[in-house]
Write an enzyme that holds these catalytic residues in place. Sequence first.
Site: not given
Ligand code: PLP
Length: 378
Positions: A149, A179, A201, A237, A321
Amino acid sequence: MKKYIYLDNAATTKASDETKAAAELYADMLFYNPSAAYAPALEVKHKLMEAAQTIASLLGATKEEIIFTSCATESNNYAFECGIKNKKGNIVVSATEHASVYESALRLKSKGYDVRFVRPDKNGSISPEETARTVDENTAFVSIIHCSNETGAINDISAISSAVKKICPKAVIHSDGVQAFCKIPTDMTKLGVDLYSMSAHKVGGLKGVGALYVRKGFNMQPFIVGGGQQNNRRSGTENVCGIIGFANSAKAYKSKAAQFDGNKFREIFINALNGKADFTVNGNGKNSGYILSLSFRNLRGEVIAHMMEDRGVLIGLGSACSAHVRTNRVLEAMGVDRSYAEGSIRISFCPQTTEEEVNYAAKALADSVSELKEKIQG
Ligand code: PLP
């Protein structure tokens, strides 16, 4: 509201038409709880099974191998919490993992597990050879991200799992495919993994929806217990709007992705910057065309991103994140010098990104870094 050119699609994507249609239908006309016994609820349950089938068909898997979760962070945590069979063995993960894998590994380390990290090469790729050097016959669990990512570097999961199985045939193999899913080939019959994580998403679905592929025959205990939904594998659910939107959106995304050439967009940026800035491209080996990671010497990534925003372009600073963490763990592991690492930005595309947008954004970036350099020098 101001209109922007959006080039941060690795952080999240705009909800697709398929997602919006599912949200509308399953929040209103077909709002029923899929576990209820009356006919309209059974129809909803049936649609959920169809969604599992759709995701499965995008993976070369069967619908019984798909568990829907609340996000890929949950899928990754689930893999680490419930996927480790040999509790005495060591754990091997790459140094380039997303925080949801990296922190899961660190939690196991704090519980006494021997956790080892596979170093990437200078392009951010994890090689089968380096992975083979890190595992041993006592390795219980291996987790290697499919596409980074941060840099878009693609790892050859199929070659990695073959290399691992030669040394520790019983090791469980997990890959974070967030990704990669719908963007590069993700055929489970070829990758050789037991567990594979996905997120809605990133492909036009809603935030708060994910999935975990669990290979048929792999005995996976539930992580979240309760009402026994999803055949007792994940209680709670189901997020009907999100799951059905995810499946329909992923299918549409994958067919658009077949015509998408992100490498052309990467080149437009690189050509616009050549001769105007002192920069490196992080992840210049086998790379996803969806992500371009750049580091500018002696500049700050957040300042560049703000200047781009002023020019109407939204870009990322590495993983959204983990944007609160100042040092970039992944770039550091790749050996990117600090004088460059602090000036890192991430530009990421989706199949709807147009050449016109990229031409504008590339010029905006070249102008921003030139202006910044002049300010610093003057
Ligand atoms: N793994 C990777 C490689 C990501 O890019 C991301 C989000 O940026 C995630 C996991 C986490 O995904 P989520 O937002 O659905 O928790």
